[in-house]
Design an enzyme around this catalytic site. Structure first.
Site, short mmCIF file in Angstrom:
data_model
loop_
_atom_site.label_atom_id
_atom_site.label_comp_id
_atom_site.label_asym_id
_atom_site.label_seq_id
_atom_site.Cartn_x
_atom_site.Cartn_y
_atom_site.Cartn_z
N ASP A 144 9.73 -17.88 21.10
CA ASP A 144 10.30 -18.48 22.58
C ASP A 144 8.94 -18.58 23.49
O ASP A 144 7.93 -17.65 23.13
CB ASP A 144 11.33 -17.21 23.09
N ASP A 201 4.80 -22.18 23.92
CA ASP A 201 5.55 -23.62 23.98
C ASP A 201 5.63 -24.34 22.69
O ASP A 201 4.69 -24.92 22.07
CB ASP A 201 4.90 -24.29 25.23
N ASN A 259 16.42 -24.13 17.55
CA ASN A 259 17.48 -23.82 18.68
C ASN A 259 17.04 -24.16 20.06
O ASN A 259 17.82 -24.50 20.70
CB ASN A 259 18.04 -22.67 18.37
N TYR A 287 19.00 -35.73 28.29
CA TYR A 287 19.46 -34.70 27.41
C TYR A 287 20.28 -35.57 26.33
O TYR A 287 20.17 -35.02 25.18
CB TYR A 287 20.33 -33.63 28.17
N LYS A 294 19.60 -35.13 22.26
CA LYS A 294 20.55 -34.79 21.17
C LYS A 294 21.15 -35.71 20.28
O LYS A 294 21.46 -35.13 19.19
CB LYS A 294 21.50 -33.89 22.14
P1 NAD Z 1 19.24 -20.36 27.03
O1 NAD Z 1 18.31 -21.09 28.14
O2 NAD Z 1 20.03 -19.19 27.20
O3 NAD Z 1 17.98 -20.21 25.77
C1 NAD Z 1 17.17 -21.19 25.50
C2 NAD Z 1 15.84 -20.47 25.07
O4 NAD Z 1 14.89 -21.25 24.76
C3 NAD Z 1 15.19 -19.65 26.05
O5 NAD Z 1 15.00 -18.09 25.71
C4 NAD Z 1 13.90 -20.29 26.46
O6 NAD Z 1 12.72 -19.49 27.21
C5 NAD Z 1 13.67 -21.04 25.15
N1 NAD Z 1 12.88 -22.16 25.32
C6 NAD Z 1 13.08 -23.32 25.97
N2 NAD Z 1 12.07 -24.32 25.82
C7 NAD Z 1 11.12 -23.86 25.11
C8 NAD Z 1 10.05 -24.22 24.56
N3 NAD Z 1 9.51 -25.24 25.07
N4 NAD Z 1 9.36 -23.27 23.74
C9 NAD Z 1 9.76 -22.26 23.35
N5 NAD Z 1 11.05 -21.75 23.82
C10 NAD Z 1 11.70 -22.45 24.76
O7 NAD Z 1 20.01 -21.74 26.37
P2 NAD Z 1 21.05 -21.62 25.14
O8 NAD Z 1 22.31 -22.28 25.61
O9 NAD Z 1 21.07 -20.59 24.32
O10 NAD Z 1 20.48 -23.07 24.39
C11 NAD Z 1 20.02 -22.98 23.09
C12 NAD Z 1 20.41 -24.27 22.58
O11 NAD Z 1 21.82 -24.70 22.84
C13 NAD Z 1 19.74 -25.54 23.17
O12 NAD Z 1 19.06 -26.41 22.24
C14 NAD Z 1 20.78 -26.16 24.04
O13 NAD Z 1 20.38 -27.62 24.35
C15 NAD Z 1 21.96 -25.97 23.18
N6 NAD Z 1 23.28 -25.95 23.87
C16 NAD Z 1 23.91 -25.31 24.52
C17 NAD Z 1 24.94 -25.42 25.29
C18 NAD Z 1 25.54 -24.42 26.34
O14 NAD Z 1 26.64 -24.72 27.10
N7 NAD Z 1 25.01 -23.43 26.59
C19 NAD Z 1 25.65 -26.45 24.84
C20 NAD Z 1 25.06 -27.21 23.98
C21 NAD Z 1 24.16 -27.24 23.36
#
Ligand code: NAD
Length: 254
Positions: free
Chosen positions: A39, A65, A92, A158, A162
């Site tokens: 992360d 990153d 993820n 986005y 995706k």
């Molecule tokens: P979140 O923001 O709670 O968690 C995402 C994590 O990824 C964070 O801890 C962040 O620090 C980390 N991160 C972001 N960019 C990064 C990078 N460049 N390098 C390393 N770490 C990085 O969000 P989430 O909802 O748990 O998202 C997880 C996945 O689910 C994502 O790919 C998101 O697109 C996808 N998603 C989420 C939803 C939703 O409604 N929450 C819906 C569809 C898809």
């Protein structure tokens, strides 16, 4: 099914400091896996590791990153050196866009969203595959999105990123299916996490998308998404390869 069906397997989960990734890391650890928590956010990554360790599990953090090749290399090297192999890769980590329509997307937004949501998973897949191929087995699970399936779930950047990861999932599944590596994705609908929509949104995008958002259904918990990821990575899914599994309370069926 054994609760220890991932015993001693090496699992990398990106974005495991928060939301879906954190829940996924905890579920893998509860089933015996050794988990690398990757992360950007040091405090959150270390919290996930501490919670796994407190529960008697094994975990290590790599902070950085993931859109940078050097960080990707460190993740894979650390997993292989610490766990003796890399059995499962969960791509993820991801970021939301500003919900903007194409004419309003800046170069900066486009490049960052594509880099984090699509290029980083590609870099990790490329780095992990040699280890999986050498072992003759492996599972990759990508977190795609409802925006992998339709044009009305997010902005242009986005949605393109995706759809891209859905394509990477299918290509990787086909190319390596004879060599024991399976690649699948989940497509979450609305899920309660820390992900935020960028505040710099234009007027058109949200206005258009808002008119299509009535069919979203009940939001998922991060744990519900994690359960689908762990299933796709498990031996119970041994003949499932190349799917993009909607976990969206039926939104994509509407
Ligand atoms: P979140 O923001 O709670 O968690 C995402 C994590 O990824 C964070 O801890 C962040 O620090 C980390 N991160 C972001 N960019 C990064 C990078 N460049 N390098 C390393 N770490 C990085 O969000 P989430 O909802 O748990 O998202 C997880 C996945 O689910 C994502 O790919 C998101 O697109 C996808 N998603 C989420 C939803 C939703 O409604 N929450 C819906 C569809 C898809």
């Amino acid at each position: 099914m054994s609760t220890n069906d991932f015993q001693d397997r090496g699992v990398v989960v990106t974005g495991a400091g928060s939301g879906i990734g954190r829940a996924t890391a905890l579920q893998f650890a509860a089933r015996g896996a050794r988990v690398l928590v990757a992360d950007l956010d040091r405090a959150r990554a270390e919290q996930t590791v501490a919670d796994i360790t407190a529960g008697g599990g094994t975990a290590v953090a790599v902070v950085g990153d993931l859109s940078e090749q050097a960080v990707v290399d460190e993740v894979v090297r650390t997993a292989v050196e610490t766990f003796g192999g890399l059995d499962v890769l969960v791509n993820n980590a991801g970021i939301m866009d500003s919900m903007s329509a194409a004419a309003d997307v800046t170069d900066t937004e486009w490049e960052r969203v594509i880099r984090v949501n699509l290029t980083a998973p590609f870099l990790l897949t490329r780095a992990a595959l040699p280890h999986m191929l050498a072992a003759g087995k492996g599972a990759i699970v990508n977190t795609a999105s409802e925006a992998s399936l339709r044009g009305s779930a997010a902005g242009a950047a986005y949605t393109a990123s995706k759809h891209g990861i859905a394509g990477l999932t299918k290509s990787t599944a086909v190319m390596y299916r004879a060599q024991g590596v399976r690649t699948n994705a989940i497509a979450p609908g609305g899920t309660v996490t820390n992900i935020q929509v960028n505040a710099d949104r234009d007027a058109l995008g949200p206005a258009v998308l808002g008119s299509y958002m009535g069919n979203v259904g009940k939001p998922a918990s991060a744990e519900e998404q994690a359960a689908a990821i762990v299933f796709l990575a498990s031996d119970a899914a041994s003949n499932i390869n190349g799917v993009v599994l909607a976990v969206d309370n039926g939104w994509s069926a509407v």
